[in-house]
Design an enzyme around this catalytic site. Structure first.
Site, PDB file in Angstrom:
ATOM      1  N   ALA A  66     -54.607  21.433 -12.408  1.00 17.09           N
ATOM      2  CA  ALA A  66     -53.257  21.126 -12.866  1.00 17.09           C
ATOM      3  C   ALA A  66     -52.308  22.117 -12.199  1.00 17.09           C
ATOM      4  O   ALA A  66     -52.716  23.221 -11.819  1.00 17.09           O
ATOM      5  CB  ALA A  66     -53.192  21.260 -14.378  1.00 17.09           C
ATOM      6  N   GLY A 111     -58.510  20.819 -13.416  1.00 20.98           N
ATOM      7  CA  GLY A 111     -58.250  19.383 -13.515  1.00 20.98           C
ATOM      8  C   GLY A 111     -58.882  18.566 -12.389  1.00 20.98           C
ATOM      9  O   GLY A 111     -59.112  17.365 -12.542  1.00 20.98           O
ATOM     10  N   GLU A 114     -62.236  17.937 -13.528  1.00 18.06           N
ATOM     11  CA  GLU A 114     -62.145  17.080 -14.712  1.00 18.06           C
ATOM     12  C   GLU A 114     -61.878  15.612 -14.370  1.00 18.06           C
ATOM     13  O   GLU A 114     -62.489  14.723 -14.951  1.00 18.06           O
ATOM     14  CB  GLU A 114     -61.061  17.632 -15.652  1.00 18.06           C
ATOM     15  CG  GLU A 114     -61.513  18.921 -16.322  1.00 18.06           C
ATOM     16  CD  GLU A 114     -60.396  19.628 -17.055  1.00 18.06           C
ATOM     17  OE1 GLU A 114     -59.358  19.922 -16.428  1.00 18.06           O
ATOM     18  OE2 GLU A 114     -60.536  19.883 -18.257  1.00 18.06           O
ATOM     19  N   GLU A 134     -60.018  27.920 -15.630  1.00 14.83           N
ATOM     20  CA  GLU A 134     -58.859  28.086 -16.528  1.00 14.83           C
ATOM     21  C   GLU A 134     -58.890  29.400 -17.280  1.00 14.83           C
ATOM     22  O   GLU A 134     -57.852  29.987 -17.577  1.00 14.83           O
ATOM     23  CB  GLU A 134     -58.791  26.919 -17.533  1.00 14.83           C
ATOM     24  CG  GLU A 134     -58.389  25.584 -16.929  1.00 14.83           C
ATOM     25  CD  GLU A 134     -59.568  24.753 -16.431  1.00 14.83           C
ATOM     26  OE1 GLU A 134     -60.677  25.312 -16.259  1.00 14.83           O
ATOM     27  OE2 GLU A 134     -59.375  23.552 -16.207  1.00 14.83           O
TER      28      GLU A 134
END
Ligand code: CAA
Length: 260
Positions: A66, A111, A114, A134
């Site tokens: 992200a 992300g 993910e 993260e």
């Protein structure tokens, strides 16, 4: 919708969605997630699209996560909305009645790992790197990294990646079942497209039932999951492809599937 952060292309029944923010290593901001949602909806609704590939532009990154610069000053309510939209989008891809492959051509961090986990299969280039870093920026994964990753590689290995931010290369990802195949970087797209085209020519309804049975049987008891499988299998007997597939087998010839 006009796309600014992704490319969308359809060829021979295979749609390719390419993350296209190479200057930010294809990191996903809110606009990118909205565009992927739109592209995935097109894939779901367009009957001429039979299979989907997700990949990243450039030779360095699939998706580096992200977008940290956009998230930096988010309030919890804004972060919640951003994470919810990601979950909604990945779930759309995961439950779509068509097969999807992530062609992971470099960094797939946060992300990036993910969204690849929501695809049915993951093909990686030899230079791919995976991880949920993260924790290094004071977060935990917010787009399924604590859940899908755990289901695919097991709790102990997932905790190493999520809690310690350990990153792994393509070979290790292959060894622990995170990716299905590893190719030299210059062969990744060619091989992924070849495989996706093969999937696009297979009995579409049976593929839909196979995916449905695996996805929705996974969290059920064995008895309930077997019941789901039984019903999905029985429904295949309503299709032209089942009749053609079995007839072709008996007649010792190649089947001509129509997709239903
Ligand atoms: N968000 C925003 N920008 C990013 C980014 C990200 N996730 N990852 C890389 N970039 C940008 C960098 O800021 C840099 O921009 P500038 O050139 O303008 O400075 C550019 O991409 C190139 O990156 P680097 O110079 O850092 O390249 P590198 O080769 O030295 O390192 C890397 C590559 C190891 C991938 C490193 O960029 C990195 O660690 N990126 C962050 C990875 C990360 O933490 N991802 C998780 C994000 S949080 C998340 O995803 C939450 C969630 O679950 C929803």
């Amino acid at each position: 919708m006009e796309y600014k952060n992704i490319l969308f292309d359809v060829e021979d029944g295979v749609a390719t969605i390419t993350f296209n923010r190479p200057k930010a290593l294809n990191a996903m901001n809110a606009e990118t997630v909205a565009e992927i949602f739109d592209a995935a909806t097109r894939c779901k609704e367009d009957d001429s699209i039979k299979a989907i590939i997700l990949t990243g532009s450039g030779d360095k990154a699939f998706v580096a996560g992200a977008d940290i610069s956009e998230m930096q000053d988010m309030r919890p309510s804004e972060a919640l909305a951003f994470m919810e939209k990601g979950h909604e989008t990945w779930r759309l891809i995961e439950t779509m009645p068509k097969p999807s492959i992530a062609a992971i051509n470099g960094f797939a961090l946060g992300g990036g790992t993910e969204i690849s986990l929501a695809c049915d299969m993951r093909f990686a280039s030899e230079n791919a790197r995976f991880g949920q870093p993260e924790i290094m920026i004071g977060l935990i994964p917010g787009w399924g990294g604590t859940q899908r990753l755990t289901r695919i590689i097991g709790m102990g290995r997932a905790k190493e990646l999520v809690m310690a931010g350990v990153q792994i290369d393509a070979q290790r990802a292959y060894d622990i079942g995170l990716v299905n195949r590893v190719y030299p970087a210059d062969q990744l797209m060619e091989e992924t497209k070849k495989f996706a085209k093969k999937l696009a020519g297979m009995p579409g309804f049976a593929i839909k039932m196979a995916k449905h049975s695996i996805n929705f049987g996974y969290d059920l008891s064995l008895d309930s999951a077997n019941r789901l499988e039984t019903e999905c299998c029985a429904q295949c007997f309503s299709t032209d492809d089942q009749k053609e597939g079995m007839k072709a087998f008996i007649e010792k010839r190649k089947p001509n599937f129509v997709g239903y």
